[in-house]
Write a protein that holds these residues in place. Structure first.
Motif, short mmCIF file in Angstrom:
data_model
loop_
_atom_site.label_atom_id
_atom_site.label_comp_id
_atom_site.label_asym_id
_atom_site.label_seq_id
_atom_site.Cartn_x
_atom_site.Cartn_y
_atom_site.Cartn_z
N THR A 9 0.63 -1.06 -0.20
CA THR A 9 0.04 -0.33 -0.11
C THR A 9 0.80 2.08 0.00
OG1 THR A 9 -1.88 1.36 1.29
CG2 THR A 9 -0.06 -0.41 2.53
N PRO A 10 0.78 2.66 -0.51
CA PRO A 10 0.92 3.78 -0.85
C PRO A 10 0.93 4.20 0.60
CG PRO A 10 -1.14 3.75 -1.84
CD PRO A 10 -0.79 2.02 -1.79
N SER A 11 2.06 4.50 1.25
CA SER A 11 1.70 4.76 2.59
C SER A 11 3.53 5.58 3.38
CB SER A 11 1.46 4.34 3.94
OG SER A 11 2.20 2.73 3.29
N SER A 12 3.23 6.01 4.51
CA SER A 12 4.01 6.77 5.18
C SER A 12 4.31 5.94 5.86
CB SER A 12 4.48 8.53 5.38
OG SER A 12 4.62 8.67 3.41
N PHE A 13 5.98 5.62 6.93
CA PHE A 13 6.03 5.40 8.34
C PHE A 13 5.88 6.40 9.42
CE2 PHE A 13 5.96 2.33 4.43
CZ PHE A 13 5.56 1.03 5.52
N LEU A 31 12.75 8.61 1.66
CA LEU A 31 12.14 9.12 0.10
C LEU A 31 11.12 8.27 0.86
CD1 LEU A 31 15.06 6.97 -1.68
CD2 LEU A 31 14.19 9.21 -2.21
N ALA A 32 10.38 7.28 1.57
CA ALA A 32 9.39 7.16 1.76
C ALA A 32 8.62 8.09 2.50
CB ALA A 32 9.13 5.25 2.78
N ARG A 33 9.70 9.28 2.56
CA ARG A 33 8.87 10.54 3.89
C ARG A 33 8.01 9.89 4.91
NH1 ARG A 33 3.56 12.76 1.24
NH2 ARG A 33 3.94 14.75 2.87
N THR A 34 9.42 9.38 5.15
CA THR A 34 9.26 8.97 7.14
C THR A 34 9.03 9.74 8.13
OG1 THR A 34 10.33 6.37 6.20
CG2 THR A 34 9.63 7.54 8.75
N VAL A 35 8.54 10.08 9.04
CA VAL A 35 8.39 11.05 10.28
C VAL A 35 8.78 10.33 11.63
CG1 VAL A 35 6.62 12.40 11.54
CG2 VAL A 35 5.53 12.07 9.01
N TYR A 36 9.89 11.38 11.34
CA TYR A 36 11.07 10.53 12.92
C TYR A 36 10.51 11.36 13.77
CZ TYR A 36 13.66 8.78 9.18
OH TYR A 36 14.06 8.81 7.85
N VAL A 37 10.32 10.21 14.92
CA VAL A 37 10.06 10.68 16.94
C VAL A 37 11.38 10.15 17.34
CG1 VAL A 37 8.92 9.59 18.60
CG2 VAL A 37 8.17 9.25 16.24
N ASP A 38 12.05 11.23 17.81
CA ASP A 38 13.00 11.39 18.86
C ASP A 38 13.11 10.79 20.07
OD1 ASP A 38 15.03 11.84 20.41
OD2 ASP A 38 15.49 14.48 19.12
N ARG A 39 12.62 9.89 20.46
CA ARG A 39 12.17 9.60 22.09
C ARG A 39 13.56 10.04 22.80
NH1 ARG A 39 12.20 3.37 20.90
NH2 ARG A 39 10.55 2.66 18.86
N ALA A 40 14.63 10.77 22.76
CA ALA A 40 15.04 11.11 24.13
C ALA A 40 14.53 12.43 24.26
CB ALA A 40 16.43 11.01 23.24
N ARG A 41 13.33 12.61 23.47
CA ARG A 41 13.21 14.86 23.89
C ARG A 41 11.55 14.39 24.03
NH1 ARG A 41 13.60 17.23 19.23
NH2 ARG A 41 12.19 18.72 20.27
N ALA A 61 -1.81 8.36 4.43
CA ALA A 61 -1.57 7.53 4.78
C ALA A 61 -0.51 7.02 5.96
CB ALA A 61 -2.28 5.69 4.37
N MET A 62 -0.97 6.67 7.17
CA MET A 62 0.26 7.36 8.30
C MET A 62 0.50 5.51 8.82
SD MET A 62 2.36 9.69 7.42
CE MET A 62 3.06 9.41 8.54
N ILE A 63 1.88 5.34 8.58
CA ILE A 63 1.84 3.53 9.12
C ILE A 63 2.82 3.90 10.54
CG2 ILE A 63 2.72 1.46 9.70
CD1 ILE A 63 0.91 1.86 7.10
N LEU A 64 1.60 2.98 11.80
CA LEU A 64 2.13 3.97 13.24
C LEU A 64 2.56 2.10 13.44
CD1 LEU A 64 3.24 5.05 15.82
CD2 LEU A 64 0.41 5.28 16.20
N PHE A 65 4.17 2.07 14.36
CA PHE A 65 4.05 1.18 15.03
C PHE A 65 3.96 0.92 16.42
CE2 PHE A 65 6.38 0.40 11.33
CZ PHE A 65 5.23 -0.44 10.64
N PRO A 66 2.85 0.96 17.07
CA PRO A 66 2.28 1.42 18.60
C PRO A 66 2.92 0.88 19.12
CG PRO A 66 0.31 0.32 17.95
CD PRO A 66 0.72 0.58 16.88
N GLU A 67 3.54 -0.59 19.27
CA GLU A 67 4.83 -1.09 20.51
C GLU A 67 5.59 -0.09 20.66
OE1 GLU A 67 4.39 -6.08 19.34
OE2 GLU A 67 5.08 -4.40 17.49
N GLY A 68 6.31 1.03 20.18
CA GLY A 68 7.22 1.69 20.22
C GLY A 68 8.84 0.63 20.23
#
Length: 189
Positions: A9-13, A31-41, A61-68
């Motif tokens: 599926t066309p999506s970003s992560f 290239l997949a236009r990923t959104v990055y989470v900075d867990r340290a802040r 469409a955004m794909i989140l892996f909620p387990e972290g």
């Protein structure tokens, strides 16, 4: 997981910020236009939520892996609810009545057509402090691996939705879907 889902599926992560620095993988993630989470802040969660909300408003469409983090491929780890706040922000900022959240299960079930046992699934799953490059090489050497993807029924998220209750519901549904696929059963969601 990302390669499997991305092929369907066309999506970003949404990924931890460390991914950006991984050789080769970081470039593909960009290239997949990923959104990055900075867990340290800790305050970065709010900033990331805003970015994700805007992407949802824009129709991505955004794909989140909620387990972290990653597990052993047999058990679903507890879900974190913080980034589901992006759905609420998309409602507020985007003027939408609702956004949809869809659970997804990935179960690695066979290698060369033979059912995997718990130990073998653990060798496929990348978890703990395992180095990425040797792990990827071992998985590639293993050969054809079956990944069973189960898309659960989408849930409408509106202004009355309790983010934490929805997270618990999604976690329960993903656990059930994953357990059924690992056991070789069909999933009716």
């Amino acid at each position: 997981d990302i390669l499997v889902i991305g092929s369907l599926t066309p999506s970003s992560f949404i990924a931890k910020s460390d991914v950006k620095a991984w050789p080769g993988v970081g470039l593909l993630a960009d290239l997949a236009r990923t959104v990055y989470v900075d867990r340290a802040r800790r305050q970065a969660t709010g900033e990331t939520t805003s970015v994700i909300a805007q992407r949802l408003i824009d129709g991505d469409a955004m794909i989140l892996f909620p387990e972290g983090t990653t597990g052993d491929g047999t058990h679903v780890l507890p879900f974190r609810s913080a980034l589901l706040g992006a759905a609420r922000a998309a409602l507020i900022d985007g003027g939408h009545q609702r956004v949809h959240v869809q659970p997804l299960s990935i179960a690695y079930t066979a290698c060369h057509g033979l059912r995997l046992n718990r130990r073998e699934r653990g060798l496929i799953a990348w978890h703990g402090d395992e180095e990425l490059a040797p792990h990827l090489w071992a998985v590639l050497k293993a050969g054809a691996i079956d990944a069973d993807i189960t898309w659960g029924r989408a849930v409408a998220f509106d202004e009355t939705t309790d983010r934490k209750a929805l997270t618990r519901d999604l976690e329960t549904r993903v656990r059930r879907m994953t357990a059924k696929r690992i056991a070789g059963h069909r999933v009716d969601e």
